[in-house]
Design a protein around this motif. Structure first.
Motif, PDB file in Angstrom:
ATOM      1  N   VAL A   1       0.717  -1.149   0.035  1.00 26.02           N
ATOM      2  CA  VAL A   1      -0.052   0.010   0.088  1.00 26.02           C
ATOM      3  C   VAL A   1       0.977   1.339   0.049  1.00 26.02           C
ATOM      4  N   SER A   2       1.687   1.167   0.949  1.00 30.35           N
ATOM      5  CA  SER A   2       2.850   2.444   0.900  1.00 30.35           C
ATOM      6  C   SER A   2       3.197   2.624  -0.489  1.00 30.35           C
ATOM      7  N   TYR A   3       3.948   1.507  -1.124  1.00 29.37           N
ATOM      8  CA  TYR A   3       4.641   1.536  -2.309  1.00 29.37           C
ATOM      9  C   TYR A   3       3.899   2.132  -3.461  1.00 29.37           C
ATOM     10  N   VAL A   4       2.617   1.943  -3.497  1.00 30.32           N
ATOM     11  CA  VAL A   4       1.568   2.570  -4.533  1.00 30.32           C
ATOM     12  C   VAL A   4       1.213   3.849  -4.167  1.00 30.32           C
ATOM     13  N   THR A   5       1.246   4.226  -2.934  1.00 30.55           N
ATOM     14  CA  THR A   5       1.039   5.509  -2.458  1.00 30.55           C
ATOM     15  C   THR A   5       2.061   6.442  -2.656  1.00 30.55           C
ATOM     16  N   VAL A   6       3.414   6.046  -3.023  1.00 34.02           N
ATOM     17  CA  VAL A   6       4.391   6.734  -3.265  1.00 34.02           C
ATOM     18  C   VAL A   6       4.237   7.406  -4.612  1.00 34.02           C
ATOM     19  N   PHE A   7       3.704   6.444  -5.633  1.00 33.68           N
ATOM     20  CA  PHE A   7       3.348   7.323  -6.842  1.00 33.68           C
ATOM     21  C   PHE A   7       2.225   8.224  -6.758  1.00 33.68           C
ATOM     22  N   PHE A   8       1.209   7.853  -5.937  1.00 34.15           N
ATOM     23  CA  PHE A   8      -0.140   8.837  -5.436  1.00 34.15           C
ATOM     24  C   PHE A   8       0.606   9.915  -4.847  1.00 34.15           C
ATOM     25  N   ALA A   9       1.170  10.151  -4.005  1.00 35.79           N
ATOM     26  CA  ALA A   9       1.809  11.351  -3.429  1.00 35.79           C
ATOM     27  C   ALA A   9       2.883  11.997  -4.410  1.00 35.79           C
ATOM     28  N   ALA A  10       3.651  11.412  -5.160  1.00 38.18           N
ATOM     29  CA  ALA A  10       4.261  11.988  -6.138  1.00 38.18           C
ATOM     30  C   ALA A  10       3.376  12.699  -7.140  1.00 38.18           C
ATOM     31  N   GLY A  11       2.229  11.992  -7.440  1.00 32.51           N
ATOM     32  CA  GLY A  11       1.288  12.978  -8.543  1.00 32.51           C
ATOM     33  C   GLY A  11       0.981  14.030  -7.949  1.00 32.51           C
ATOM     34  N   GLN A  12       0.500  13.973  -6.525  1.00 30.56           N
ATOM     35  CA  GLN A  12       0.111  15.206  -5.592  1.00 30.56           C
ATOM     36  C   GLN A  12       1.062  16.221  -5.463  1.00 30.56           C
ATOM     37  N   LEU A  13       2.380  15.847  -5.598  1.00 30.28           N
ATOM     38  CA  LEU A  13       3.306  16.685  -5.307  1.00 30.28           C
ATOM     39  C   LEU A  13       3.566  17.588  -6.658  1.00 30.28           C
ATOM     40  N   ILE A  14       3.525  17.105  -7.783  1.00 30.67           N
ATOM     41  CA  ILE A  14       3.632  17.758  -8.962  1.00 30.67           C
ATOM     42  C   ILE A  14       2.298  18.566  -9.523  1.00 30.67           C
ATOM     43  N   GLY A  15       1.143  17.816  -8.912  1.00 29.90           N
ATOM     44  CA  GLY A  15      -0.154  18.493  -9.602  1.00 29.90           C
ATOM     45  C   GLY A  15      -0.331  19.871  -9.196  1.00 29.90           C
ATOM     46  N   PRO A  16      -0.510  20.324  -7.909  1.00 32.33           N
ATOM     47  CA  PRO A  16      -0.662  21.551  -7.667  1.00 32.33           C
ATOM     48  C   PRO A  16       0.227  22.540  -7.888  1.00 32.33           C
ATOM     49  N   THR A  17       1.411  22.375  -8.069  1.00 33.74           N
ATOM     50  CA  THR A  17       2.425  23.581  -8.537  1.00 33.74           C
ATOM     51  C   THR A  17       2.026  23.684  -9.931  1.00 33.74           C
ATOM     52  N   ALA A  18       2.130  22.502 -10.684  1.00 32.67           N
ATOM     53  CA  ALA A  18       2.077  22.651 -11.974  1.00 32.67           C
ATOM     54  C   ALA A  18       0.785  23.392 -12.281  1.00 32.67           C
ATOM     55  N   ALA A  19      -0.410  22.986 -11.779  1.00 35.28           N
ATOM     56  CA  ALA A  19      -1.620  23.656 -12.062  1.00 35.28           C
ATOM     57  C   ALA A  19      -1.575  25.052 -11.647  1.00 35.28           C
ATOM     58  N   GLY A  20      -1.154  25.353 -10.563  1.00 31.40           N
ATOM     59  CA  GLY A  20      -1.059  26.954 -10.142  1.00 31.40           C
ATOM     60  C   GLY A  20      -0.289  27.640 -10.978  1.00 31.40           C
ATOM     61  N   TRP A  21       1.028  27.292 -11.492  1.00 32.32           N
ATOM     62  CA  TRP A  21       1.792  28.111 -12.470  1.00 32.32           C
ATOM     63  C   TRP A  21       0.889  28.047 -13.786  1.00 32.32           C
ATOM     64  N   LEU A  22       0.356  27.186 -14.370  1.00 32.55           N
ATOM     65  CA  LEU A  22      -0.164  27.274 -15.503  1.00 32.55           C
ATOM     66  C   LEU A  22      -1.626  28.044 -15.562  1.00 32.55           C
TER      67      LEU A  22
END
Length: 409
Positions: free
Chosen positions: A345-366
């Motif tokens: 669960v933690s391993y797949v959640t790393v992918f989830f958290a990485a997506g959440q790390l990228i998403g807000p900054t990229a969206a806010g900038w865009l």
């Protein structure tokens, strides 16, 4: 290994409350609080995106640590630690006045979610191995409950207390966090560990390393992780900015709040349904169906940024969102041992958290760069479509054979 019936109800109810606090209130409701908070503190959209990224960074940095702690000490201690972090974060946000304080406190919320949510999923899934999809769906109904409540509370307190209303929202969240902590303390218990012959010394270390490698390199688990990463990236962008998109398009704040609240209500109703669908139909099929619905929901307001378009978005996403979470998390524990479930669960959640790390900054900038929302959510729709294709690919991948005692056993 089974709980008495009354204990099962209390365990699941406590888990639902923990999910409500650590996912809905600590993560996803930020988008509802953002407009009055941003106006009161003079934040830009880029800064708002960075706050979402800070939470994701806190989540990402400790999610594997949380999985390791849960594997060694049991999920209960990790869940309680996570709730303490979240409660402190809520209290701090209610009195914060400057940007750097907000960054620290939002990061703390990410820490709390990492320690509480993923160990909770593996703990509950281990107690109810034959009904894994259903109970995870019930847990994720807490997300809908939290979003429904926040969709009503945030506009109400903002209107009642004006510029300081958003602070009282964080105070209320902290009170709910304390209740969740007491429930977890009383009713969440670690399942018994299976009796296995564990070698000592270097042999034990080598065995643990081999088991980790088997989980991390499994094509099925990796594909689940990629899909879950797309869910994390796109859903957090929706959670933070779709409400602002609706206001920018001229939707009345009260109506937008009602729509967000109704989406949460649908999440409550559909969580257990998606769990049963996942158990019966299969993880890949149910995940592909949920992702396809999420794609439709996101593209509608891009093509038609009207009240009807936003209403369709919130309704369809409300139906599908718990399907994405439930199916992905259930798939991550499907073919691993009970001892390995927190790690998976933690391993797949790393992918989830990485997506959440990228998403807000990229969206806010865009959003800031283009002075609009449609391009951002158009790109988000395309990414969700990729996730739907990957989800369907899960149905073509052979499921790995578990070693030792399966989590199904």
């Amino acid at each position: 290994m089974a709980l008495p019936k009354h204990s099962s109800v209390l365990t699941i109810a406590s888990g639902v409350l923990v999910t409500l606090v650590t996912v809905a209130l600590a993560r996803l409701s930020f988008g509802l609080i953002l407009p009055p908070m941003r106006e009161s503190l003079g934040l830009s959209y880029e800064q708002a995106g960075n706050l979402g990224t800070a939470t994701a960074l806190g989540y990402l940095s400790l999610v594997m640590v949380a999985g390791a702690l849960a594997s060694r000490r049991g999920g209960r201690v990790s869940i309680l630690l996570g709730l303490i972090c979240v409660i402190v974060g809520f209290a701090g946000l209610s009195i914060a006045t400057v940007y750097w304080q907000l960054l620290v406190l939002m990061t703390l919320l990410g820490f709390g979610t990492a320690f509480a949510y993923t160990p909770l999923i593996s703990l509950i899934a281990t107690w109810f191995p034959q009904r894994r999809g259903l109970v995870i769906g019930l847990l994720n109904s807490g997300v809908g409950t939290g979003m429904m409540s926040a969709g009503w509370v945030v506009p109400f307190l903002s209107e009642a207390y004006g510029d300081e209303g958003w602070r009282w929202v964080w105070v209320l969240f902290g009170v709910v966090g304390v209740v969740a902590f007491l429930g977890a303390l009383c009713f969440l218990h670690n399942p018994p560990r299976p009796a296995v012959d564990e070698p000592a010394g270097d042999s034990a270390a080598a065995r643990r390393k081999a088991m980790r490698r088997a989980v991390f390199r499994n094509p099925y688990v990796v594909t689940v992780g990629l899909v879950y990463g797309i869910v994390g990236m796109t859903y957090i962008v929706q959670a933070i900015f779709m409400f602002s998109f609706a206001l920018d398009a001229g939707v009345d704040p009260t109506i937008a709040g009602f729509l967000a609240s109704f989406m949460g209500f649908l999440g409550i109703v559909c969580g257990p349904i998606w769990g049963s669908v996942s158990d019966r139909l299969g993880r890949g099929q149910s995940l592909a169906l949920a992702m396809g619905m999420a794609f439709v929901s996101t593209v509608i307001p891009v093509l038609s940024p009207t009240l009807a378009g936003f209403a369709a978005h919130f309704v369809i996403l409300g139906v599908s969102v718990t399907g994405m979470f439930t199916s992905a998390l259930a798939a991550s524990t499907e073919r691993v041992t009970a001892h390995e479930a927190p790690l998976a669960v933690s391993y797949v959640t790393v992918f989830f958290a990485a997506g959440q790390l990228i998403g807000p900054t990229a969206a806010g900038w865009l959003i800031g760069w283009t002075d609009g929302f449609r391009l951002t959510f158009g790109l988000s729709s395309a990414i969700i479509l990729v996730g739907a294709v990957l989800s369907w690919r899960l149905t073509r991948l052979p499921l790995p054979v578990a070693r030792g005692e399966s989590a199904e056993a």
